[in-house]
Enzyme design. Structure first.
Site, PDB file in Angstrom:
ATOM      1  N   ASP A 181       3.382   0.951  53.244  1.00 52.30           N
ATOM      2  CA  ASP A 181       2.148   1.673  52.953  1.00 52.30           C
ATOM      3  C   ASP A 181       0.929   0.754  53.016  1.00 52.30           C
ATOM      4  OD1 ASP A 181       4.105   3.504  52.418  1.00 52.30           O
ATOM      5  OD2 ASP A 181       3.821   3.497  50.241  1.00 52.30           O
ATOM      6  N   GLY A 209       2.253  11.748  48.696  1.00 52.98           N
ATOM      7  CA  GLY A 209       3.058  10.943  49.615  1.00 52.98           C
ATOM      8  C   GLY A 209       2.271  10.410  50.798  1.00 52.98           C
TER       9      GLY A 209
HETATM   10  C1  GLA Z   1       7.153   4.840  49.589  1.00 51.39           C
HETATM   11  C2  GLA Z   1       7.153   3.315  49.486  1.00 51.39           C
HETATM   12  C3  GLA Z   1       7.313   2.681  50.868  1.00 51.39           C
HETATM   13  C4  GLA Z   1       8.522   3.271  51.612  1.00 51.39           C
HETATM   14  C5  GLA Z   1       8.505   4.798  51.554  1.00 51.39           C
HETATM   15  C6  GLA Z   1       9.759   5.399  52.114  1.00 51.39           C
HETATM   16  O1  GLA Z   1       6.033   5.276  50.288  1.00 51.39           O
HETATM   17  O2  GLA Z   1       5.950   2.857  48.901  1.00 51.39           O
HETATM   18  O3  GLA Z   1       7.412   1.282  50.747  1.00 51.39           O
HETATM   19  O4  GLA Z   1       9.709   2.748  51.113  1.00 51.39           O
HETATM   20  O5  GLA Z   1       8.331   5.283  50.241  1.00 51.39           O
HETATM   21  O6  GLA Z   1       9.873   5.142  53.480  1.00 51.39           O
END
Ligand code: GLA
Length: 381
Positions: free
Chosen positions: A172, A124
């Site tokens: 991200d 994550g």
């Molecule tokens: C993932 C997705 C992002 C965002 C997050 C939750 O990382 O790639 O675009 O939506 O989850 O905030």
């Protein structure tokens, strides 16, 4: 040896000459503003001091020879055959970026390259966004072309949507491309305007990896996104960004319980991002911490994207002395949580959270203090 040195060393050993380009793209940790990006909302991530590097040297043909230090693997493919289904799965993200560049009309020459990083994979912290962005940096440099950092980030998002099949938001890739050392990045995901917000001097960002790898993310993520779109449609707005809490309460009867709670998370989370930014600027760290705690509860109960391990580590963190607040970070269903901790309390915090979490879950977490880092770039060697 640093990852960067390891990548350079592997290149010299395996290709017998020196690379001419070295690109870098960092991972990210999101301080607050979770699942708001695909609702045109606000997010506050920071690029972190863990990154993916790629060292490369152009070739005279249209062949790419790519070695991955993380996967201890290598592959060779033609730039005219980037979506060949028989190529190894680990090379999908790098190939996706090259595919996007070629589709945009940039002619990338063949090249030899080594790619590797120190962002834990599937935790994550956006290791895949970093791979997309680093390959776009490299591909553009090889093609002799340039794009703005926002355009590079949006390219990475297109790779996810069109090549990988993941309907992610922009957070991200934006964080990886536009991060600023010592700062978090407030992103308005509708206008794509960004503002750098200093990380306060007196506090540290601690990343807590639960060691529970993310499950369910793909299907549940797409389901959440659809629920948000349905809720926005029922409320007669373009996106949930356009709804206030009083408006949501008033229109409650138009939504079933699940849609109402999903919408309540997004609407309240957007508010918490704004509160956090103001509090950071005023050095009101208790207020920041309170917003982080409330964000977690909302993600757990209204948005339902947490899990037992994330809840456990967040609860343990929140009871430690000197911890302003903690929450899950990223898409959820495993992966990492983040805490804001008083500098003087960090050592004790790290020493206490690990064993308490292990005794509750049987898992060994990884905790590290992270520095907000600069966004992606490429250097000619
Ligand atoms: C993932 C997705 C992002 C965002 C997050 C939750 O990382 O790639 O675009 O939506 O989850 O905030």
């Amino acid at each position: 040896m640093t990852v960067k040195d390891a990548v350079l060393k592997t290149f010299a050993e395996r290709f017998g000459n020196a690379p001419t380009l070295l690109a870098r793209a960092p991972g990210r940790v999101n301080l607050i503003g979770e699942h708001t990006d695909y609702n045109d909302g606000f997010v506050l991530p920071a690029a972190i001091d863990r990154a993916v590097y790629v060292a490369a040297r152009p070739r005279a043909d249209r062949t790419v020879h790519l070695i991955s230090t993380d996967f201890s693997a290598e592959t060779t493919f033609a730039l005219d055959d980037l979506d060949d289904p028989d190529l190894p799965a680990w090379s999908r993200y790098p190939r996706g970026s090259l595919w996007w560049l070629e589709n945009q009309g940039h002619t990338v020459p063949g090249f030899d390259a080594v790619i590797g990083g120190d962002i834990p994979i599937g935790a994550g912290l956006s290791s895949s966004a970093a791979v997309e962005v680093v390959m776009i940096e490299l591909g553009l440099a090889l093609a002799g072309a340039s794009l703005s950092q926002v355009e590079k980030a949006l390219g990475g998002v297109e790779v996810e949507h069109q090549f990988i099949g993941m309907p992610c938001g922009v957070m991200d890739q934006m964080a990886s491309a536009l991060g600023r050392a010592g700062h978090a990045l407030l992103i308005d995901c509708r206008s794509l305007e960004t503002q750098a917000v200093p990380v306060p001097q007196g506090a540290s960002i601690v990343i807590m990896d639960t060691a529970r790898r993310r499950g369910l993310v793909d299907s549940e993520y797409a389901a959440r996104r659809e629920q948000c779109e349905t809720a926005a449609e029922k409320l007669g707005v373009e996106a949930l960004r356009d709804v206030t809490l009083p408006q949501l309460e008033e229109a409650k009867a138009q939504l079933d319980d699940v849609l109402y709670r999903r919408a309540r998370h997004i609407v309240s989370e957007n508010l918490r991002v704004r509160v956090t930014v103001m509090a950071l600027r005023g050095n009101a760290l208790k207020t920041v911490g309170q917003a982080l705690r409330e964000s977690h509860v909302s993600l757990r109960d209204d948005y339902e994207v947490s899990c037992a391990e994330l809840d456990a580590i967040v609860d343990i963190a929140n009871t430690q002395p000197g911890c302003y607040g903690a929450r899950m970070t990223g898409a959820g269903f495993g992966g990492c949580a983040v805490a804001l901790v008083q500098n003087e309390a960090v050592e004790q915090f790290v020493a206490a959270v690990g064993p308490a979490y292990t005794s509750k879950t049987g898992l060994t977490p990884h905790l590290y203090v992270c520095q907000a880092a600069e966004g992606s770039g490429v250097e000619r060697l």
